[in-house]
Design a protein around this motif. Structure first.
Motif, PDB file in Angstrom:
ATOM      1  N   SER A 168       5.431  -4.515 -10.038  1.00 15.84           N
ATOM      2  CA  SER A 168       4.516  -3.836 -10.962  1.00 15.84           C
ATOM      3  C   SER A 168       4.242  -4.655 -12.209  1.00 15.84           C
ATOM      4  CB  SER A 168       5.088  -2.472 -11.348  1.00 15.84           C
ATOM      5  OG  SER A 168       6.302  -2.643 -12.053  1.00 15.84           O
ATOM      6  N   THR A 184       2.563   2.464 -15.208  1.00 15.89           N
ATOM      7  CA  THR A 184       2.087   3.191 -16.385  1.00 15.89           C
ATOM      8  C   THR A 184       2.764   2.723 -17.674  1.00 15.89           C
ATOM      9  OG1 THR A 184       3.733   4.937 -16.208  1.00 15.89           O
ATOM     10  CG2 THR A 184       1.684   5.258 -14.981  1.00 15.89           C
ATOM     11  N   ARG A 229       7.342   1.898  -8.328  1.00 17.48           N
ATOM     12  CA  ARG A 229       6.280   0.966  -8.717  1.00 17.48           C
ATOM     13  C   ARG A 229       5.124   1.722  -9.363  1.00 17.48           C
ATOM     14  NH1 ARG A 229       1.479  -0.534  -6.399  1.00 17.48           N
ATOM     15  NH2 ARG A 229       0.656  -2.535  -7.100  1.00 17.48           N
ATOM     16  N   GLN A 230       4.708   2.816  -8.709  1.00 16.99           N
ATOM     17  CA  GLN A 230       3.596   3.582  -9.276  1.00 16.99           C
ATOM     18  C   GLN A 230       3.925   4.041 -10.688  1.00 16.99           C
ATOM     19  OE1 GLN A 230       1.872   2.336  -6.780  1.00 16.99           O
ATOM     20  NE2 GLN A 230       0.439   4.009  -7.150  1.00 16.99           N
ATOM     21  N   TYR A 231       5.176   4.424 -10.911  1.00 16.54           N
ATOM     22  CA  TYR A 231       5.567   4.896 -12.229  1.00 16.54           C
ATOM     23  C   TYR A 231       5.610   3.755 -13.236  1.00 16.54           C
ATOM     24  CZ  TYR A 231       7.507   8.175 -15.521  1.00 16.54           C
ATOM     25  OH  TYR A 231       7.669   8.989 -16.600  1.00 16.54           O
ATOM     26  N   THR A 264       4.321  13.175  -4.285  1.00 12.90           N
ATOM     27  CA  THR A 264       4.468  11.952  -3.510  1.00 12.90           C
ATOM     28  C   THR A 264       4.434  12.181  -2.007  1.00 12.90           C
ATOM     29  OG1 THR A 264       6.854  12.169  -3.483  1.00 12.90           O
ATOM     30  CG2 THR A 264       5.906  10.898  -5.282  1.00 12.90           C
TER      31      THR A 264
END
Lengths: 352, 329
Positions: free
Chosen positions: A175, A240, A235-237, A349
């Motif tokens: 990320s 941000t 990764r998605q978190y 999710t």
């Protein structure tokens, strides 16, 4: 849920206030029926786990755990069973000495004199509420339950910690950096989501044999640690988290690992918590993989132990149910306290 | 966040210094730009050893025979394993097949998938629609329906086995109604029925949650417009709710199919390993038994069955991706 509880409002609230629609009634029937369908088998198994061995297979079953009462009576070596006897229109509790055909010899337990003979049709056993705590204490002392429990706790805790660290590191790399092959590696990891354990079950076992981890708890732990779901979620978190924070740390000459450990990881706490909850549930409930890897009793996890136990002692339901219940407790507690995070985590999710 | 006041914190700092020092040394050695590879390494090594290597081995094993474990000691048999699995004079009667248990398992699995997908989808959809209404105690009911999802399959198998026992609660209830008791799990039809019931009971809460999330994303003004047009509830359901729920329904359908094909744990415990007879022997159980449970550890045959199963699951997943794109556009 709701802060204050208003019983009338609770029952009468409808889609259009003031009118009770047929669909409202059907909805309520469905919800209450569903709740019963969920609760009845679980609660029934729980109540049964408190029954003494002699009572557990009685048919038709009683709701609450009860047992026939036995009393010590002076002048008799063995305890005698207590019965309700109707004599001369009044009911008395008497102890049975012996039974001959349709007649039973009874004595007064308080004042054992000459036994009187009564018709067996006029007597019924005295039963009292009895909680068979030995169903719970026996497996703890006589069987390997504590070993199973210890193994399950070890696997769950260690696997969860490793899962968090290994996947957080990978998610951090994927990320917060641009490097050759970053996209390809991400796709490669995510693509393993599609491969179910069952397909790689046989060769994964052979790998375990190859690295010498057969019948070893580490053989249960290590293959589960790298989780594509975990990488994806974290990764998605992490995406941000603002780049400026990391740049500022680099200006302060922090090492890359320090940035991960001191800045990114603390900020990822909510996502780590969701992954931790799932990891605990996965590992605690896991069955097929430990069943394949573990072969000796002292290495069994709770789920494998429970399954082995029900195969060996298929008639000893009182022990099986008690152990089943003990293994249910941690999951239920996790659920009661973290219900909101679990449900929103799944809705967000789509993972289980 | 960065506080180091307590004793525990200072101990943690010290421990971290031990971990950090060598990693920082590596950073000085290889440079900052290569650090992401180091961070990825543990994950990729584990993936490589326990996921990608097994896939390669599975494909290799599928072409070998014998009962030896090491691939170098195993004779190459070409397509023999696949031929054995797939040779049937009549595919509808497993008895006519070279590996009759494999086909029994396939047919059992197909039946299970069919019934389980339809039943779970219906129950989850109805529950989600109801929970989406302005009904009281919604949170409570959502939690209630969801609770079984978290339990272990072994525990669920055991609880239901006890519930369906000859002396169990269901028989007691039936006796009250004057119906003679039945040993449900020893009857072919009943045991298959209850494997589906237990599976729905176990998993429906999960799919309900996904559908509920989809329902709550549908704009409310669409329903207001429908109300102004005096649309009937069924028309609203079929013209607004279900079409807009399409993507979620599709995800649920595909997940449900993939997971139903993989049924093992709860069925294994509930039916004492596939009974009565082979009435509840499913594909994963066939693979498990062939490779691990029998006296002959037929890894090659089991690997060939795994590869076939993997292909089916791959097709299902690709179909999901294709369909998903279609629904989105």
């Amino acid at each position: 849920m709701h802060g204050t509880f208003n019983a009338i409002g609770f029952l009468t609230r409808t889609r259009r206030p003031g009118r009770i629609d047929v669909t409202d009634i059907l909805s309520w029937l469905w919800l209450i029926g569903g709740t019963l369908a969920v609760l009845v088998p679980v609660v029934w198994a729980g109540l049964s786990s408190l029954k003494p061995e002699a009572e557990i297979t009685r048919f038709p079953p009683t709701l609450l755990p009860r047992a026939a009462v036995q009393v010590e009576v002076q002048g008799f070596d063995k305890p005698l069973s207590l019965w309700n006897v109707s004599v001369d229109g009044e009911t008395r509790e008497m102890a049975m000495v012996r039974r001959i055909g349709l007649k039973a010899q009874m004595v007064d337990p308080e004042n054992p004199g000459k036994p009187i003979s009564v018709d067996t049709k006029s007597i019924s056993p005295v039963q009292r509420l009895t909680v068979a705590t030995e169903n719970y204490t026996d497996p703890l002392t006589r069987f390997n339950f504590l070993t199973f429990l210890k193994n399950s706790v070890f696997v769950t805790v260690v696997a969860t910690l490793l899962t968090l660290i290994v996947n957080a590191l990978a998610a951090f790399a994927l990320s917060k950096y641009r490097f050759r092959g970053d996209k390809a590696i991400f796709v490669l990891i995510i693509s393993t989501l599609m491969i179910p354990l069952t397909v790689v079950m046989v060769p994964a076992y052979l790998v375990i044999v190859g690295v010498g981890l057969v019948d070893n708890l580490w053989g249960v732990i290590i293959p589960t640690v790298a989780s594509p779901t975990g990488v994806f979620l974290l990764r998605q978190y992490m995406l941000t988290i603002p780049e400026e924070l990391i740049e500022a740390a680099r200006v302060d000459a922090a090492s890359e690992f320090r940035i991960f450990w001191r800045i990114v990881l603390p900020l990822t706490a909510p996502a780590l918590a969701v992954l931790a909850i799932f990891s605990v549930l996965w590992r605690w409930n896991d069955f097929l993989w430990p069943l394949i890897v573990l072969s000796s009793r002292e290495n069994f996890t709770l789920q494998v132990g429970l399954n082995a136990f029900q195969g060996e002692f298929s008639v000893q339901w009182h022990y099986i149910l008690a152990m089943t219940f003990l293994s249910l407790v941690p999951v239920t507690l996790v659920f009661l306290f973290l219900q909101r995070y679990i449900t929103t985590g799944i809705a967000g999710t789509g993972m289980k | 966040m960065i506080r180091s006041t307590g004793l525990a914190d200072r101990a943690l700092d010290l421990a971290m210094a031990f971990v950090e020092a060598p990693i920082n040394a590596v950073e000085r050695l290889i440079g900052k730009r290569r650090m992401p590879y180091l961070f990825l390494a543990p994950n990729l090594v584990l993936f490589g050893i326990f996921t990608f290597l097994p896939i390669a081995i599975a494909i290799g094993y599928a072409f070998t025979g014998g009962t030896e474990l090491l691939i170098s000691n195993r004779p190459f048999v070409g397509l023999d394993n696949f031929r054995k699995l797939l040779s049937c004079t009549d595919y509808l009667t497993p008895g006519s097949c070279g590996e009759s248990l494999f086909w029994t398992a396939i047919w059992n699995t197909l039946w299970f998938v069919g019934f389980n997908v339809v039943a779970t989808l219906l129950v989850a959809l109805i529950t989600a629609l109801i929970l989406n209404r302005a009904i009281a105690a919604r949170g409570f009911f959502r939690a209630m329906f969801f609770y079984p999802v978290l339990l272990s399959p072994v525990v669920i198998g055991l609880i239901w086995k006890w519930f369906l026992d000859r002396n169990g609660l269901l028989n007691a209830f039936l006796q009250m109604l004057g119906v003679p008791p039945e040993i449900f799990l020893l009857d072919v039809g009943w045991s298959r029925f209850f494997v589906v019931v237990v599976s729905v009971w176990f998993h429906m809460g999960f799919y309900t949650l996904i559908l509920l999330a989809g329902l709550q994303a549908i704009p409310k003004d669409l329903y207001e417009a429908a109300a102004i047009d005096a649309a009937t509830p069924s028309r609203t359901l079929f013209r607004i709710t279900l079409p807009l729920l399409g993507p979620n329904l599709l995800v649920v359908l595909i997940l449900l199919m993939i997971r139903s094909v993989q049924i093992f744990d709860e069925a294994w415990v509930l039916t004492n390993g596939g009974g009565p007879g082979t009435a509840n022997t499913f594909l994963v159980q066939y693979i498990y038994q062939t490779a691990f449970a029998g006296d002959l550890r037929l890894f090659g045959l089991a690997a060939a069955a795994s590869v076939l199963m993997g292909l089916v699951l791959l097709v299902l997943t690709l179909a999901q991706l294709r369909l998903g794109k279609k629904v989105e556009s």
